[in-house]
Write an enzyme that holds these catalytic residues in place. Structure first.
Site, short mmCIF file in Angstrom:
data_model
loop_
_atom_site.label_atom_id
_atom_site.label_comp_id
_atom_site.label_asym_id
_atom_site.label_seq_id
_atom_site.Cartn_x
_atom_site.Cartn_y
_atom_site.Cartn_z
N SER A 565 -16.70 -14.55 -17.38
CA SER A 565 -15.77 -13.44 -17.23
C SER A 565 -16.29 -12.50 -16.17
O SER A 565 -17.50 -12.43 -15.92
CB SER A 565 -15.65 -12.68 -18.56
OG SER A 565 -15.03 -11.44 -18.33
N TYR A 578 -17.91 -8.95 -26.32
CA TYR A 578 -17.40 -9.91 -25.35
C TYR A 578 -18.34 -10.04 -24.16
O TYR A 578 -18.74 -11.15 -23.77
CB TYR A 578 -16.01 -9.47 -24.90
CG TYR A 578 -15.29 -10.46 -24.02
CD1 TYR A 578 -14.66 -11.57 -24.59
CD2 TYR A 578 -15.24 -10.30 -22.64
CE1 TYR A 578 -13.99 -12.49 -23.79
CE2 TYR A 578 -14.58 -11.21 -21.84
CZ TYR A 578 -13.96 -12.31 -22.41
OH TYR A 578 -13.31 -13.21 -21.62
#
Ligand SMILES: [Zn+2]
Length: 690
Positions: A565, A578
């Site tokens: 990400s 996350y």
């Protein structure tokens, strides 16, 4: 064998295809009746014709032969699949002593009424030289069991009687057309002709008569075969239990597939396995190896399956090194056959010396082909082949064409042209496994990989969404789905086993499953944090571990394309779970790049950002994150998407397909790149890889 002729259906075909004339409409009807029975013809095999008249440009009536065109399958043929050729132009060729293949193609094409029509069948002259209005040609299993024998005519005469002629094997094309016409003229009362080791021709004045003669003769052949064979009592003892067959395949197929790719200079194949009881038992017969080494039951199968099948005993398939040795032996033997039997006909090049069909004792039969369709076609043919060989063997002794005869078919340009010459898509022959496949990015990745020709095993923990994703991707034979939880080691192993049984192995692995939890560290929910770590970090590790296992068995390298990400380099507040778990995933990817390099496996990472998906497949991540971000910035859903687009350098929205393109780039391995990170985020300076 049932007679499926129906007056009502025949009338319906005349109604539907009447523009082409009643004769052609009925030809379409019975061609389909034949084509839809796989015990008569398989995958474009066989051919049919009708003689009729049509008008030329000057309004003159012309006698024509409408004969099956190349590229059409009898099962779903339509009038354009029966191109019209001027009959007189074909018939006058009979006076020649010999006719070169290319001259024959030229002459037949030159006699077409419509120059846009497909090439008429290579048997067009045979159909033209016989006088009957309707002619049906099939490769019926029951007929082949009778004629693939040391004395081709012995059982045929006993089963079918005296009104059927038997001709020896003759190469299709002009010589066969002349021989069939001469044989018929010497016995004009016959109702059919059996071509030894090839198939059956029947004919008649009407579509119904010719079709029913095929049905009648095949039925007689089937009854004769059935009466001669004593069925085995009880179940097939030599077949392993089904679960054991699947387990054996999961272990053996990647090795077999890898060994074939190595022999073929790296060209990968995908598998299609058939595990029926009788097929599993066939491989365990005492004479299985000898029968696998014999040639096809009818010669046009050779371009789909090659001649001999690779037979693997249990001692072979349970030992990886023995599988590799057997594939090497097959290649040596194929080269010998090529040199001895094919070279003299000057082919352009040798086909890859790898087996297309493998028979695993007690397990079943597997076809291996560059395309999934090619593997399915070969597996279908192999099923019929093993059953016919078993029947023929029970009847007497199965005998097929000699090496020289087979090579002539295998390297015959007119036969090979049936395979077409389309350029293969970039990822044809490759198998991709995508986790988190039901999410927005997952669907985008699967979509692009499928477009590039890969087979895709799509997996997700959410069964309903996975089904929806599969529907969105259009299903198709190159897509399979498995519901699995990548955080469970047993599930991860089961997932890769399923991929090996379904497609033969794996080449591209996309660890993409990911979840989020939006909370500051002070307020973090421990269980939710652990769950995020489990999916994003542990799940990635387990998938990498299983991928490594299969890559090692295959020995042909591979590509891992991991979804990390933008947050790894540019983390967000309240997004600790996350960001930290994706950082762990990226670091695992880099370590895997170092560890798997010895297997020629590349491991690269895609850092995407702000992929919202569409209404049909919205991002699950953004469903979780969006409300918090909207609140923090005082935006509605549309404004939030605009915000993320406008903050990037390129001011461009990132779509799931963009991520798919990045994955496909790494999957194709066009550059020797591993351990790299490719941002797909519209350009965010704070997230530039470092
Ligand atoms: Zn044929």
């Amino acid at each position: 064998m049932p007679d499926l002729w129906s007056d009502d259906e025949a009338a319906a075909f005349v109604e539907r295809f009447g523009d082409a004339g009643e004769a052609v409409a009925l030809r379409v009807y019975t061609s389909r009746l034949l084509g839809r029975d796989p015990s008569l013809v398989l995958h474009g095999g066989g051919n049919t014709s009708v003689k009729t008249t049509c008008r030329d440009l000057l309004g003159r009536e012309v006698e024509v032969l409408c004969v099956k065109g190349s590229g059409w399958d009898l099962a779903d043929i339509e009038p354009p699949g029966l191109p019209a050729v001027r009959l007189a132009a074909l018939r006058e060729l009979r006076s020649l002593d010999a006719l070169a293949d290319q001259d024959m193609v030229n002459a037949v094409r030159g006699a077409l009424l419509d120059c846009r029509a497909p090439n008429p069948s290579v048997e067009a002259l045979l159909h033209a030289f016989l006088p009957h209005a309707y002619i049906d040609h099939t490769h019926a299993d029951a007929i082949l069991a009778l004629t693939d024998q040391p004395d081709s005519g012995l059982h045929v005469r006993a089963a079918l009687g005296e009104d059927v002629l038997v001709l020896p094997w003759i190469m299709p094309g002009f010589p066969l057309a002349k021989a069939v016409a001469a044989a018929f003229e010497a016995s004009p009362s016959c109702v059919g002709i059996v071509l030894a080791k090839h198939g059956l021709f029947t004919f008649g004045a009407t579509a119904k008569e010719s079709y029913q003669r095929t049905v009648d003769l095949v039925d007689r052949a089937q009854r004769y075969v059935d009466a001669a064979i004593v069925p085995a009592a009880g179940p097939e003892a030599s077949a392993l239990p089904l679960a054991a067959r699947r387990e054996a395949l999961a272990a053996a197929l990647p090795v077999l597939r890898g060994a074939c790719a190595v022999v073929a200079g790296g060209a990968r194949v995908v598998a299609d396995a058939r595990l029926d009881d009788d097929l599993a038992a066939f491989g365990a017969r005492a004479d299985a190896a000898a029968l696998c080494a014999t040639h096809p039951i009818t010669p046009d199968h050779v371009i789909r399956t090659k001649g001999p099948y690779l037979h693997l005993s249990e001692a072979d398939w349970s030992e990886p090194d023995r599988i590799r040795a057997r594939v090497d032996e097959y290649a040596v033997s194929y080269r010998r056959y090529y040199e001895a039997s094919a070279r003299r006909i000057s082919p352009e090049h040798m086909h890859a010396p790898t087996p297309v069909v493998a028979v695993l004792a007690g397990v079943g039969v597997v076809a291996l082909h560059a395309s999934r369709k090619g593997a399915r076609v070969a597996a279908d043919i192999a099923e019929h082949t093993l059953r016919v060989k078993a029947q023929a063997q029970a009847l007497g002794e199965f005998v097929a064409l000699s090496d020289d005869e087979l090579a002539e078919m295998e390297y015959w340009p007119l036969e090979l042209s049936k395979l077409g010459s389309k350029l293969a898509p970039e990822l044809q022959g490759q198998v991709a496994l995508v986790t988190g496949a039901a999410g927005a990015i997952g669907v985008g990745v699967c979509e692009v990989l499928l477009e590039r020709g890969a087979c895709v095993l799509a997996t997700d923990v959410d069964a309903d969404r996975l089904e929806k994703a599969s529907a969105r991707l259009g299903g198709g034979e190159r897509l399979r789905t498995v519901v699995a939880d990548v955080t469970a080691p047993a599930d991860a192993a089961r997932l890769f086993d399923a991929c090996c049984v379904t497609f033969g192995g794996v080449d591209c692995v996309v660890p993409n499953a990911g979840v989020a939890h939006v909370r500051s560290i002070e307020e973090m929910d421990h269980e939710a944090f652990q769950r995020v770590l489990d999916v994003n970090a542990t799940g990635t590790m387990l998938v990498l571990q299983q991928a490594a296992r299969v890559f090692r068995a295959q020995g042909t390298g591979g590509a891992v394309v991991l979804q990390a990400s933008k947050n790894v380099f540019a983390p967000g507040a309240r997004f600790g779970a996350y960001s930290a778990s994706k950082a762990a995933a990226l670091q695992l990817g880099r370590v895997a790049a170092m560890e798997l390099a010895e297997l020629k496996v590349t491991v690269n990472v895609v850092n995407a950002d702000a992929v919202f998906g569409d209404e049909d497949v919205p991002s699950r991540l953004w469903a979780e994150v969006g409300p918090d971000r909207m609140k923090a910035r005082g935006l509605d859903a549309r404004q939030l998407r605009d915000y993320y687009r406008e903050r990037s350098l390129l001011k461009q929205e990132v779509t799931p397909r963009h991520v798919g393109e990045a994955v496909a780039w790494f999957a194709a391995q066009r550059t020797p790149t591993t351990g790299a990170v490719l941002p797909v985020d519209g350009g965010l300076p704070e997230a530039f890889p470092r």
